[in-house]
Design a protein around this motif. Sequence first.
Motif, mmCIF file in Angstrom:
data_model
loop_
_atom_site.group_PDB
_atom_site.id
_atom_site.type_symbol
_atom_site.label_atom_id
_atom_site.label_comp_id
_atom_site.label_asym_id
_atom_site.label_seq_id
_atom_site.Cartn_x
_atom_site.Cartn_y
_atom_site.Cartn_z
ATOM 1 N N LEU A 108 0.844 -1.183 0.000
ATOM 2 C CA LEU A 108 0.000 0.000 0.000
ATOM 3 C C LEU A 108 0.885 1.241 0.000
ATOM 4 O O LEU A 108 1.474 1.590 1.021
ATOM 5 N N ALA A 109 1.000 1.885 -1.163
ATOM 6 C CA ALA A 109 1.869 3.054 -1.302
ATOM 7 C C ALA A 109 3.233 2.798 -0.661
ATOM 8 O O ALA A 109 3.657 3.528 0.245
ATOM 9 N N PRO A 110 3.942 1.755 -1.103
ATOM 10 C CA PRO A 110 5.189 1.381 -0.425
ATOM 11 C C PRO A 110 6.287 2.428 -0.609
ATOM 12 O O PRO A 110 6.419 3.029 -1.676
ATOM 13 N N SER A 111 7.062 2.621 0.436
ATOM 14 C CA SER A 111 8.224 3.493 0.360
ATOM 15 C C SER A 111 9.253 2.855 -0.567
ATOM 16 O O SER A 111 9.572 1.673 -0.427
ATOM 17 N N MET A 112 9.758 3.617 -1.516
ATOM 18 C CA MET A 112 10.739 3.118 -2.481
ATOM 19 C C MET A 112 11.971 4.023 -2.453
ATOM 20 O O MET A 112 11.858 5.239 -2.242
ATOM 21 N N PRO A 113 13.167 3.467 -2.671
ATOM 22 C CA PRO A 113 14.376 4.307 -2.680
ATOM 23 C C PRO A 113 14.303 5.399 -3.746
ATOM 24 O O PRO A 113 13.820 5.172 -4.854
ATOM 25 N N TRP A 114 14.801 6.555 -3.393
ATOM 26 C CA TRP A 114 14.782 7.685 -4.317
ATOM 27 C C TRP A 114 15.654 7.381 -5.541
ATOM 28 O O TRP A 114 16.751 6.841 -5.419
ATOM 29 N N LEU A 115 15.155 7.767 -6.700
ATOM 30 C CA LEU A 115 15.925 7.606 -7.927
ATOM 31 C C LEU A 115 16.603 8.912 -8.333
ATOM 32 O O LEU A 115 17.385 8.948 -9.271
ATOM 33 N N LYS A 116 16.272 9.987 -7.616
ATOM 34 C CA LYS A 116 16.881 11.286 -7.887
ATOM 35 C C LYS A 116 18.001 11.557 -6.885
ATOM 36 O O LYS A 116 18.193 10.824 -5.925
ATOM 37 N N ALA A 117 18.713 12.634 -7.101
ATOM 38 C CA ALA A 117 19.820 13.008 -6.208
ATOM 39 C C ALA A 117 19.289 13.317 -4.811
ATOM 40 O O ALA A 117 18.183 13.837 -4.641
ATOM 41 N N GLU A 119 18.714 5.243 1.673
ATOM 42 C CA GLU A 119 18.772 3.930 1.016
ATOM 43 C C GLU A 119 19.225 4.056 -0.441
ATOM 44 O O GLU A 119 18.684 4.849 -1.217
ATOM 45 N N GLU A 120 20.201 3.259 -0.799
ATOM 46 C CA GLU A 120 20.725 3.264 -2.160
ATOM 47 C C GLU A 120 19.751 2.544 -3.095
ATOM 48 O O GLU A 120 19.303 1.437 -2.802
ATOM 49 N N PRO A 121 19.414 3.155 -4.230
ATOM 50 C CA PRO A 121 18.466 2.511 -5.138
ATOM 51 C C PRO A 121 19.059 1.329 -5.898
ATOM 52 O O PRO A 121 18.356 0.355 -6.207
ATOM 53 N N LEU A 171 17.274 -1.794 -3.676
ATOM 54 C CA LEU A 171 15.967 -2.421 -3.900
ATOM 55 C C LEU A 171 15.640 -2.527 -5.381
ATOM 56 O O LEU A 171 15.126 -3.563 -5.837
ATOM 57 N N TRP A 172 15.927 -1.487 -6.167
ATOM 58 C CA TRP A 172 15.577 -1.532 -7.579
ATOM 59 C C TRP A 172 16.383 -2.614 -8.312
ATOM 60 O O TRP A 172 15.878 -3.212 -9.270
ATOM 61 N N THR A 173 17.582 -2.895 -7.845
ATOM 62 C CA THR A 173 18.374 -3.976 -8.434
ATOM 63 C C THR A 173 17.808 -5.334 -8.039
ATOM 64 O O THR A 173 17.764 -6.268 -8.861
ATOM 65 N N ARG A 174 17.334 -5.453 -6.812
ATOM 66 C CA ARG A 174 16.876 -6.741 -6.285
ATOM 67 C C ARG A 174 15.395 -7.001 -6.512
ATOM 68 O O ARG A 174 14.927 -8.126 -6.320
ATOM 69 N N LEU A 175 14.622 -5.978 -6.901
ATOM 70 C CA LEU A 175 13.176 -6.136 -7.004
ATOM 71 C C LEU A 175 12.751 -7.291 -7.913
ATOM 72 O O LEU A 175 11.782 -7.998 -7.591
#
Length: 388
Positions: free
Chosen positions: A225-234, A305-307, A313-317
Amino acid sequence: MARFDPSVFDVGRAVARLRIQATGAPKGGAGETYEVLIKDGSARLTTSHGGADAILTADPGTWHEIADDVRGGMTAFRKGRLKIRRDLHLGVGFLAATSQITGPGRLRVRSVKTAVGSLSTLEAGTGDPVIMLHGLGATKASFLPTVAALAPSHRAIAVDLPGFGDSDKPLWAAYDPRFFAKAIVALLDALELDRAHIVGNSMGGRIALELGIDHADRVARTVLLAPSMPWLKARPWAPYLRFVPTQLGVFQPAPRAVVEPIVKQFVPGSDTEWTAAGIDEFMRSYMTPLGRAAFYAAARNIYLEEPRGPRGLWTRLPELTPEALFVWGRKDKIVPIGFERHVREELPQAIHLELDCGHVPQLERPRETHEAMEKFLATGRAGKSPRT
């Protein structure tokens, strides 16, 4: 007070006082105010003695409804007919302990001893277990409507994450997704559950993803539900925040009269019953030194958190194997709906649902959220639940 059952309510303190108020009745009738003292496993009426730890207010009809079925009280609370202020844990626990509903699946509030410390839970229903994980600064109370909605078909368990609500708050814990995920595995072990569905909102959604990746054998299906995701911006403040010890929160002066108005400025709809009660829960934890340190640590980890990379997370998703339903709010300013496109690219098999709401779908759009959730947990597909 003879109906008070301490076995379903872990008060968490030696003495607690509640004020029970009825509105809309003639003077001298049901509109009177009652003071309840909980001590040594029993509850009794008493005279007013200063401030109450929790205040419960409703009209006489609602009180009769709650007496017959405490789940009706959860509905009344969501609709604003029942107000619980200062301490939701205490207020809901008292309702559970005085309910006429008995036997398996009754509502109960208890502390579960685990390998990482005691975790406070709110539970109702029988069937396949569903563990619910709240967001940053929230507590298990943010899932009260979800517990009520799922209890007829599932064993619904909302938990205070370590550092929050009425759970233990270890000072030197990491308070990152890996730490929280291990805590939930410890909870599953303590409850003797091999697997469970996992539902998470905001930071709780990020923890649910961690569980689904690193502990997939313990997870059935996941609802994000609206999960927190690592920032992809600076992240311009990252180099500085890395060196700030969050344990300093233990020593920070935090008078409620100063902190609460600041919190209300940043929380939309702070005058509504749900939001006001949620602010009470946040303040109750934040006003403790260990609660402040935990909040700062968790907030810093969300920002830092590193994306990408080995633990990104984005690498492991793509490694997420349990079936997943993502629920996004079109008006969400904390986790913008634009993240949905990135999740679709990394996890094409996931199911997505967009709702006209903000960051807390289970409170803002409970009917649509719970219908989709029930259908998904039962079949792996989202949509309107056949039962409803």
